[in-house]
Design a protein around this motif. Structure first.
Motif, PDB file in Angstrom:
ATOM      1  N   HIS A 285       1.032  -1.075   0.466  1.00 33.88           N
ATOM      2  CA  HIS A 285       0.172   0.334   0.192  1.00 33.88           C
ATOM      3  C   HIS A 285       1.143   0.985   0.346  1.00 33.88           C
ATOM      4  CE1 HIS A 285       0.254  -1.015   4.455  1.00 33.88           C
ATOM      5  NE2 HIS A 285       0.954  -0.037   4.579  1.00 33.88           N
ATOM      6  N   PHE A 286       0.265   2.899  -1.001  1.00 34.84           N
ATOM      7  CA  PHE A 286       1.280   3.682  -0.530  1.00 34.84           C
ATOM      8  C   PHE A 286       0.968   3.928   0.393  1.00 34.84           C
ATOM      9  CE2 PHE A 286      -0.165   3.054  -4.938  1.00 34.84           C
ATOM     10  CZ  PHE A 286       0.253   3.172  -4.881  1.00 34.84           C
ATOM     11  N   ASP A 287       1.567   5.723   1.456  1.00 33.58           N
ATOM     12  CA  ASP A 287       1.160   6.340   2.767  1.00 33.58           C
ATOM     13  C   ASP A 287       0.298   6.951   2.347  1.00 33.58           C
ATOM     14  OD1 ASP A 287       3.277   4.376   3.648  1.00 33.58           O
ATOM     15  OD2 ASP A 287       4.891   5.353   3.205  1.00 33.58           O
ATOM     16  N   ASP A 288      -0.353   7.490   1.843  1.00 29.40           N
ATOM     17  CA  ASP A 288      -1.089   7.878   1.256  1.00 29.40           C
ATOM     18  C   ASP A 288      -2.983   7.626   1.378  1.00 29.40           C
ATOM     19  OD1 ASP A 288      -2.445  11.039   1.163  1.00 29.40           O
ATOM     20  OD2 ASP A 288      -0.990  11.065  -0.144  1.00 29.40           O
ATOM     21  N   CYS A 289      -3.907   8.378   1.015  1.00 33.95           N
ATOM     22  CA  CYS A 289      -5.300   8.224   1.386  1.00 33.95           C
ATOM     23  C   CYS A 289      -5.938   9.414  -0.535  1.00 33.95           C
ATOM     24  CB  CYS A 289      -5.958   7.970   2.453  1.00 33.95           C
ATOM     25  SG  CYS A 289      -6.056   9.984   2.771  1.00 33.95           S
TER      26      CYS A 289
ATOM     27  N   THR B  50      -9.559   9.457   5.719  1.00 30.30           N
ATOM     28  CA  THR B  50      -8.100   9.602   6.404  1.00 30.30           C
ATOM     29  C   THR B  50      -7.338   8.567   7.424  1.00 30.30           C
ATOM     30  OG1 THR B  50      -8.934  10.923   7.888  1.00 30.30           O
ATOM     31  CG2 THR B  50      -8.400  12.175   6.250  1.00 30.30           C
ATOM     32  N   ASP B  51      -8.685   7.852   7.015  1.00 29.89           N
ATOM     33  CA  ASP B  51      -8.622   6.869   8.418  1.00 29.89           C
ATOM     34  C   ASP B  51      -7.547   5.314   7.483  1.00 29.89           C
ATOM     35  OD1 ASP B  51     -10.638   6.293   6.700  1.00 29.89           O
ATOM     36  OD2 ASP B  51     -11.630   5.506   8.811  1.00 29.89           O
ATOM     37  N   THR B  52      -7.670   5.761   5.843  1.00 24.64           N
ATOM     38  CA  THR B  52      -6.327   4.722   5.797  1.00 24.64           C
ATOM     39  C   THR B  52      -5.928   4.915   4.877  1.00 24.64           C
ATOM     40  OG1 THR B  52      -7.886   5.208   3.430  1.00 24.64           O
ATOM     41  CG2 THR B  52     -10.153   4.004   5.675  1.00 24.64           C
ATOM     42  N   LEU B  53      -5.290   3.576   3.716  1.00 24.59           N
ATOM     43  CA  LEU B  53      -4.090   4.115   2.389  1.00 24.59           C
ATOM     44  C   LEU B  53      -4.279   3.125   2.087  1.00 24.59           C
ATOM     45  CD1 LEU B  53      -1.049   3.643   5.478  1.00 24.59           C
ATOM     46  CD2 LEU B  53      -1.821   5.501   4.435  1.00 24.59           C
ATOM     47  N   LYS B  54      -4.138   3.658   0.695  1.00 28.16           N
ATOM     48  CA  LYS B  54      -4.376   2.918  -0.454  1.00 28.16           C
ATOM     49  C   LYS B  54      -4.114   2.133  -1.144  1.00 28.16           C
ATOM     50  CE  LYS B  54      -5.074   4.168  -5.736  1.00 28.16           C
ATOM     51  NZ  LYS B  54      -7.078   4.134  -5.036  1.00 28.16           N
ATOM     52  N   VAL B  55      -4.361   0.318  -1.324  1.00 25.50           N
ATOM     53  CA  VAL B  55      -3.203  -0.215  -1.919  1.00 25.50           C
ATOM     54  C   VAL B  55      -2.981  -0.233  -2.779  1.00 25.50           C
ATOM     55  CG1 VAL B  55      -4.358  -2.947  -2.703  1.00 25.50           C
ATOM     56  CG2 VAL B  55      -4.877  -1.731  -0.671  1.00 25.50           C
ATOM     57  N   ASP B  56      -1.636  -0.363  -3.134  1.00 16.84           N
ATOM     58  CA  ASP B  56      -1.104  -0.349  -4.678  1.00 16.84           C
ATOM     59  C   ASP B  56      -0.469  -1.746  -5.710  1.00 16.84           C
ATOM     60  OD1 ASP B  56       1.035   0.127  -6.398  1.00 16.84           O
ATOM     61  OD2 ASP B  56       2.864  -0.215  -5.406  1.00 16.84           O
ATOM     62  N   TYR B  57      -1.588  -1.421  -6.191  1.00 17.89           N
ATOM     63  CA  TYR B  57      -1.967  -2.693  -7.300  1.00 17.89           C
ATOM     64  C   TYR B  57      -0.868  -3.044  -8.320  1.00 17.89           C
ATOM     65  CZ  TYR B  57      -6.924  -3.818  -5.562  1.00 17.89           C
ATOM     66  OH  TYR B  57      -7.395  -4.417  -4.279  1.00 17.89           O
ATOM     67  N   SER B  58       0.024  -1.556  -8.639  1.00 14.86           N
ATOM     68  CA  SER B  58       0.942  -2.291  -9.158  1.00 14.86           C
ATOM     69  C   SER B  58       3.101  -2.909  -8.378  1.00 14.86           C
ATOM     70  CB  SER B  58       1.832  -0.862  -9.542  1.00 14.86           C
ATOM     71  OG  SER B  58       2.289   0.020  -8.597  1.00 14.86           O
ATOM     72  N   ALA B  59       2.434  -3.458  -7.300  1.00 17.60           N
ATOM     73  CA  ALA B  59       2.836  -4.015  -6.811  1.00 17.60           C
ATOM     74  C   ALA B  59       3.581  -5.371  -6.772  1.00 17.60           C
ATOM     75  CB  ALA B  59       3.142  -3.358  -4.920  1.00 17.60           C
ATOM     76  N   GLU B  60       4.118  -5.209  -7.114  1.00 13.30           N
ATOM     77  CA  GLU B  60       4.946  -7.143  -7.098  1.00 13.30           C
ATOM     78  C   GLU B  60       3.645  -7.916  -5.698  1.00 13.30           C
ATOM     79  OE1 GLU B  60       8.400 -10.815  -7.120  1.00 13.30           O
ATOM     80  OE2 GLU B  60       8.732  -8.966  -7.216  1.00 13.30           O
TER      81      GLU B  60
END
Length: 427
Positions: free
Chosen positions: A125-129, A134-144
């Motif tokens: 996940h990223f370090d931002d929403c 603001t209670d969440t962090l966005k999942v990074d679907y580009s990550a392995e």
């Protein structure tokens, strides 16, 4: 105008509930009496909202106990839902088993776009929403490995006996992920149901026909249309327009007048009472082949009086929904819903063909093309005319029915109270 055929999918009726707001606020609140109550509403599926363990008791959390959409551990359930927190997973599995024993199916949530800020698992996940979440962090679907981790989450809940997932904000996720994931899940669980929260109308067809979703919200279609009609002064012609626009996608729609994101019908912020919602609910439940969602408390006229915006909070402990000791008002509304949902569960309304009668009644005696709406549902020899009256006054209407499937044209006299509906079975 004729639909493109009888329903291609089974019409289901979903009851959405936050277990923490139901009776004692725990899994144990779902006993035989509770399931008998749901069956009196003709429910087929229960959407238990807020089961996966979410962040709670931390500075960033919204409300107390917090948002069910800020998941902290995808392989756990909320301890506060269990009578014995250390046995919470077995208590959840017992809930699933009780639901199935009652003849109902289980839906829970899949929140693919983000995790809680306190999440400690292996989903990248990223370090931002996004937005103000603001209670969440966005999942990074580009990550392995991200796709595999998210598929594991779905399979984990399917392995617990869950029959389907309501998938949150799916338009924020790479579409290719869902095309792959839904196909992978169905290799093991061919009857698993995917319900998508989709808002862009130009995405409806793709999510149903390409990406593997069984149902998607018709928020920007029928919900927005009926809301505008009930709140006035929008025309009922919008119902026809929405139906014509969706055409063969209708069996893939999930109709609703309430859910956890929308205002309560009976709140002062919306209609201020259930009366003007009755014909809208009749359209949502009986017109076309779409499935239907009921939000817990809706069937009792819940007015969210403790809120400022007409919504029942998903962030805080609020008043609970119970099934005992209802006052006269709640019993009256409940009676209306039981009748309507029983009608919606009859074969002619579950699987029958649909014919919008508005076009041939523009000049009919007593018919107001902007405040009335009529349609025909038929299956074999069972033919029902439904007339919906979105006015304050009683309507007396001569509804014209054209020749359909070799049946001769006819006229049916309908008398319907203000803000109500009526059904007449043709001989």
């Amino acid at each position: 105008m004729l639909n493109l055929g009888a329903d291609m999918k089974e019409k289901i009726l979903i009851y959405q509930v936050l277990p923490r707001l139901w009776r004692n606020g725990r899994f144990s609140g779902w006993d035989a009496e509770a399931f008998d109550y749901l069956k009196s509403l003709s429910v087929t599926h229960v959407w238990y909202t807020g089961i996966p363990r979410h962040a709670s008791g931390k500075p960033f959390v919204k409300g107390d106990p917090g948002s069910p959409y800020a998941v902290e551990d995808w392989h756990d359930v909320n301890p506060y839902l269990a009578d014995v927190p250390s046995r919470r997973m077995s208590e959840f599995k017992a809930l699933v088993d009780r639901t199935h024993k009652a003849g109902l199916k289980v839906i829970t949530d899949f929140i693919p776009n983000h995790v809680a800020r306190s999440y400690k698992g292996d989903i990248p996940h990223f370090d931002d929403c996004d937005y103000d979440w603001t209670d969440t962090l966005k999942v990074d679907y580009s990550a392995e490995g991200c796709w595999d981790r998210m598929l594991e989450v779905i399979l984990f809940w399917a392995g617990k006996g869950v029959d389907g997932l309501r998938c949150d904000m799916v338009e924020l996720i790479p579409p290719e992920f869902f095309k792959w994931a839904t196909a992978e899940v169905r290799k093991r669980y061919p009857d698993f149901i995917f319900i998508g929260e989709v808002y862009r109308r130009d995405n409806y067809r793709r999510y149903i026909t390409e990406l593997g979703f069984d149902l998607i919200y018709d928020k920007t279609g029928l919900y927005d249309t009926l809301r505008a009609i009930m709140a006035m002064p929008a025309s009922t012609r919008g119902i026809t327009w929405n139906w014509q626009d969706l055409q063969d996608l209708q069996p893939g729609m999930l109709n609703f007048l309430e859910n956890h994101d929308e205002q309560r019908i009976c709140s002062q912020a919306f209609l201020g009472g259930y009366e003007r919602s009755v014909p809208g609910m009749a359209v949502a439940a009986l017109f076309n082949g779409a499935s239907l969602l009921i939000y817990s408390g809706q069937e009792q006229g819940e007015d969210a009086a403790d809120s400022d915006d007409g919504r029942t909070s998903i962030f805080n402990w609020t008043g609970t929904i119970d099934i005992k000791g209802l006052d006269a008002h709640r019993n009256r509304v409940l009676g209306i819903y039981r009748k309507l949902l029983k009608e919606a569960s009859e074969p002619v309304f579950k699987a029958g063909a649909n014919w919008d009668l508005a076009y041939c009644n523009e000049e009919a005696e007593g018919y107001d093309p902007d405040r009335h709406f009529a349609f025909l549902r038929y299956l074999g020899n069972d033919r029902r005319v439904v007339f919906c009256n979105f006015t304050d006054s009683e309507a007396r209407v001569s509804v014209n029915i054209p020749e359909i499937d070799g049946r001769p044209a006819c006229t049916v006299e309908m008398k319907t109270p203000g803000w109500n509906y009526s059904i007449k079975k043709l001989k």
